[in-house]
Design a protein around this motif. Structure first.
Motif, short mmCIF file in Angstrom:
data_model
loop_
_atom_site.label_atom_id
_atom_site.label_comp_id
_atom_site.label_asym_id
_atom_site.label_seq_id
_atom_site.Cartn_x
_atom_site.Cartn_y
_atom_site.Cartn_z
N GLN A 44 0.79 -1.23 0.00
CA GLN A 44 0.00 0.00 0.00
C GLN A 44 0.83 1.28 0.00
O GLN A 44 0.44 2.28 -0.56
N LYS A 362 -11.06 -1.54 -11.35
CA LYS A 362 -12.03 -1.25 -10.27
C LYS A 362 -11.32 -1.14 -8.92
O LYS A 362 -11.83 -0.49 -8.02
N SER A 363 -10.15 -1.75 -8.81
CA SER A 363 -9.38 -1.60 -7.58
C SER A 363 -8.88 -0.16 -7.46
O SER A 363 -8.99 0.47 -6.42
N LYS A 366 -11.89 2.17 -6.91
CA LYS A 366 -12.44 2.03 -5.56
C LYS A 366 -11.71 3.01 -4.63
O LYS A 366 -12.31 3.71 -3.83
N ASN A 367 -10.37 3.09 -4.81
CA ASN A 367 -9.59 3.99 -3.96
C ASN A 367 -9.97 5.45 -4.17
O ASN A 367 -9.86 6.27 -3.27
N ASN B 29 -4.37 -6.89 1.48
CA ASN B 29 -3.74 -5.80 0.74
C ASN B 29 -4.74 -4.82 0.14
O ASN B 29 -4.36 -3.92 -0.60
N ASP B 30 -6.02 -5.06 0.44
CA ASP B 30 -7.06 -4.11 0.05
C ASP B 30 -7.14 -3.90 -1.46
O ASP B 30 -7.23 -2.78 -1.95
N HIS B 31 -7.05 -4.97 -2.23
CA HIS B 31 -7.12 -4.86 -3.69
C HIS B 31 -7.93 -6.01 -4.28
O HIS B 31 -7.91 -7.11 -3.75
N TRP B 32 -8.55 -5.75 -5.43
CA TRP B 32 -9.13 -6.85 -6.21
C TRP B 32 -8.01 -7.55 -6.94
O TRP B 32 -7.18 -6.91 -7.58
#
Lengths: 369, 369
Positions: A44, A362-363, A366-367, B29-32
């Motif tokens: 991240q 889309k990831s 989304k952010n 990791n907060d991702h698609w």
């Protein structure tokens, strides 16, 4: 999605080749399984990517964050006479300025160049517009930058296609074709969310497909290539032919100063020769769209490039009409025509870093929401 | 690879659509992340698949094991006049015989039909050759068989392309185009190991692309479609035109009995009209290959279909010559031309089951070695 490792990881002779990595052996069930998750997601904290688009006249840079916002944006002229090494050293200098400011937060660099590139070895095999042959661009750039950052290489229109998919008119679409009409002609495609590359990374390089063997001579030596009609160069060449044979003597004096913009202006004023020139262009574009529609079955065409964007609203109706006249109509579903909406071509180069790390649009979005 | 669930799993209104399943949210990791492993591999005991290829004159069945061997192989005539329901009930009866013998070891059924099919709902939307419109083939077949076995549906040439990839001339190749020249014309493509489908599952349906608007009238109503030249029907129609205007009266009496085989025989004996007919065909095929080469950049063309296989060695040189005359030559790498080597088209339908469960050809062939 074809997995593509950054060039520095695959240029070494290692046993795991990029394409073969796109799977694993499931010992429990004794089968090979296909997967795209062998590359770890970006941590991240590394939330910037750099895109560099090397063109024949200018080099565009962009630093974007993981919401798709352009944080830095710059252009410098391409000093073609200094040769590839000096150009890449200059690119390295510009990148070092960004590294100084954003340091460890830069997760990758995407490099886009015209021509025939080997994405696995990081070599530009042949870029006619740059006059580059077998230039090891990634190795040279790697030696010119002050931090160890993964570098990805792609053809410029393939990168632009990714840019549209992540940040532009193809954001919500898994199957589209990008057509770039500028000085020359280029194209790219996403199919089921994958960048279509082909075995030599030359998919969609259709500018030099000869569709009319009695057509005008192309710079490549062949006759009637798509680029002889669907490009600024082609439009101007044909305009010179038509205006020089016109009975209006006024035209013969300004043949050398004809530009695509001038032709568009004349067409808006209903000059019959200019109208005929654009009519010819829309017929040709309609045929190219028909060809691509039947082969790739896309949901959308995205028209980009300077000339492409300029003629978009002007020709769209005629292009669609020509396209539908050449294909079998199955139902009432219409194919969409969108105008490119990327702020800078360097965003496409930057998008490569997300794409080849398996992060979907889309990831990113989304952010940003 | 686009994930395709068996039709019975997706025909119900469920929140997880097939395409969206091709990924998961990586919470750490907060991702698609994109993946193709959401479908469990087939248990080892289920090692047979059934393929059914429904054509206009015959229906081909094959039961194959996971080494690619054809265990059962059968053909029955297509009783078109009885209508789709009766035909599918008859197919169900044939499948039930296989279920009786191989029972729980059958992991799936692949169904291939011509025309425009909706693979998600299991409906044949429009198959001109069968005269079927909006036929819910999967639901009808499901009700006709005695066991609960997943059923997959695809266009016939897409299935044949998968067949070549798993068991035929495309076994060791990730990027190829299959061209089927028979009574009509069909095509399919693998790109980076993925079946190219397009947004409406109509990718590579190029038979009705009009490439010559002054060409012969096609059955679809348009002029100069590819199928008017590259098909048995097209060849015979053109032969009738040429022979009927010949000064040799002998020909005018046998116009109705001209077949593609007869033309090939005449060409071997250097009959000038037959030679001209095949020359015309090779020019057209060369152009189609040039178009596909520049758009898809494949490693290989695989020529199939009855007529395609018959003319393969006869026309290959001319086709390659025409293709190379229409594209930009970048280096000395040659594109490969292979003849189709599938034993039965039903093997393609059976291959669907492996493909849509994420099992790669090398997994199948590992078992056979």
């Amino acid at each position: 999605m074809t997995l593509q490792l950054p060039v520095e990881e695959i240029a070494r002779p290692i046993s795991c080749k990029a394409k073969e990595c796109a799977g694993f052996f499931d010992h429990e069930n004794d089968h090979w399984m296909k997967t795209l998750t062998t590359v770890k997601p970006l941590p991240q904290r590394k939330n910037y990517t750099i895109g560099v688009d090397i063109g024949g006249t200018k080099i565009a840079f962009a630093l974007i964050d993981d919401t798709g916002s352009v944080i830095e944006n710059k252009r410098i002229p391409t000093q073609l006479t200094s040769g590839p090494e000096m150009i890449l050293v200059e690119i390295g200098k510009q990148i070092n300025l960004l590294i100084k400011e954003y340091g460890v937060n830069i997760s990758g660099i995407g490099l886009a160049t015209p021509g025939y590139v080997d994405t696995r070895t990081g070599i530009v095999k042949n870029a006619v517009n740059l006059n580059w042959k077998d230039v090891n661009v990634v190795a040279i750039l790697k030696n010119s930058i002050t931090a160890s950052i993964p570098i990805y290489l792609q053809r410029d229109t393939a990168a632009e296609t990714l840019g549209e998919h992540y940040f532009g008119a193809g954001k919500d679409c898994q199957d589209f074709v990008f057509l770039g009409i500028g000085t020359g002609f280029g194209a790219g495609a996403m199919t089921s969310g994958h960048l279509l590359t082909g075995v030599n990374n030359m998919a969609l390089e259709i500018g030099h497909l000869s569709v009319d063997q009695h057509g005008p001579v192309c710079a490549c030596g062949n006759m009637g290539c798509i680029e002889t009609v669907l490009s600024g160069k082609g439009l101007v060449n044909r305009a010179r032919d038509l205006y020089s044979s016109s009975s209006n003597l006024e035209y013969s004096q300004m043949l050398d100063s004809i530009t695509a913009e001038w032709i568009l202006e004349r067409a808006k004023e209903h000059d019959p020769i200019a109208e005929e020139l654009l009519q010819h262009m829309s017929k040709s574009l309609g045929f190219v769209c028909a060809m691509l529609k039947t082969i790739l079955d896309p949901e959308r065409f995205i028209i980009g490039g300077g000339l492409g964007k300029a003629i978009f609203h002007f020709l769209r109706f005629e292009v669609e009409k020509e396209m539908y006249s050449r294909v079998l109509k199955l139902d009432n579903r219409k194919i969409q025509f969108f105008q490119s909406s990327l702020k800078t071509s360097a965003m496409g180069a930057a998008a490569m870093v997300w794409y080849f790390n398996g992060l979907l649009p889309k990831s990113i979005h989304k952010n940003s929401s």
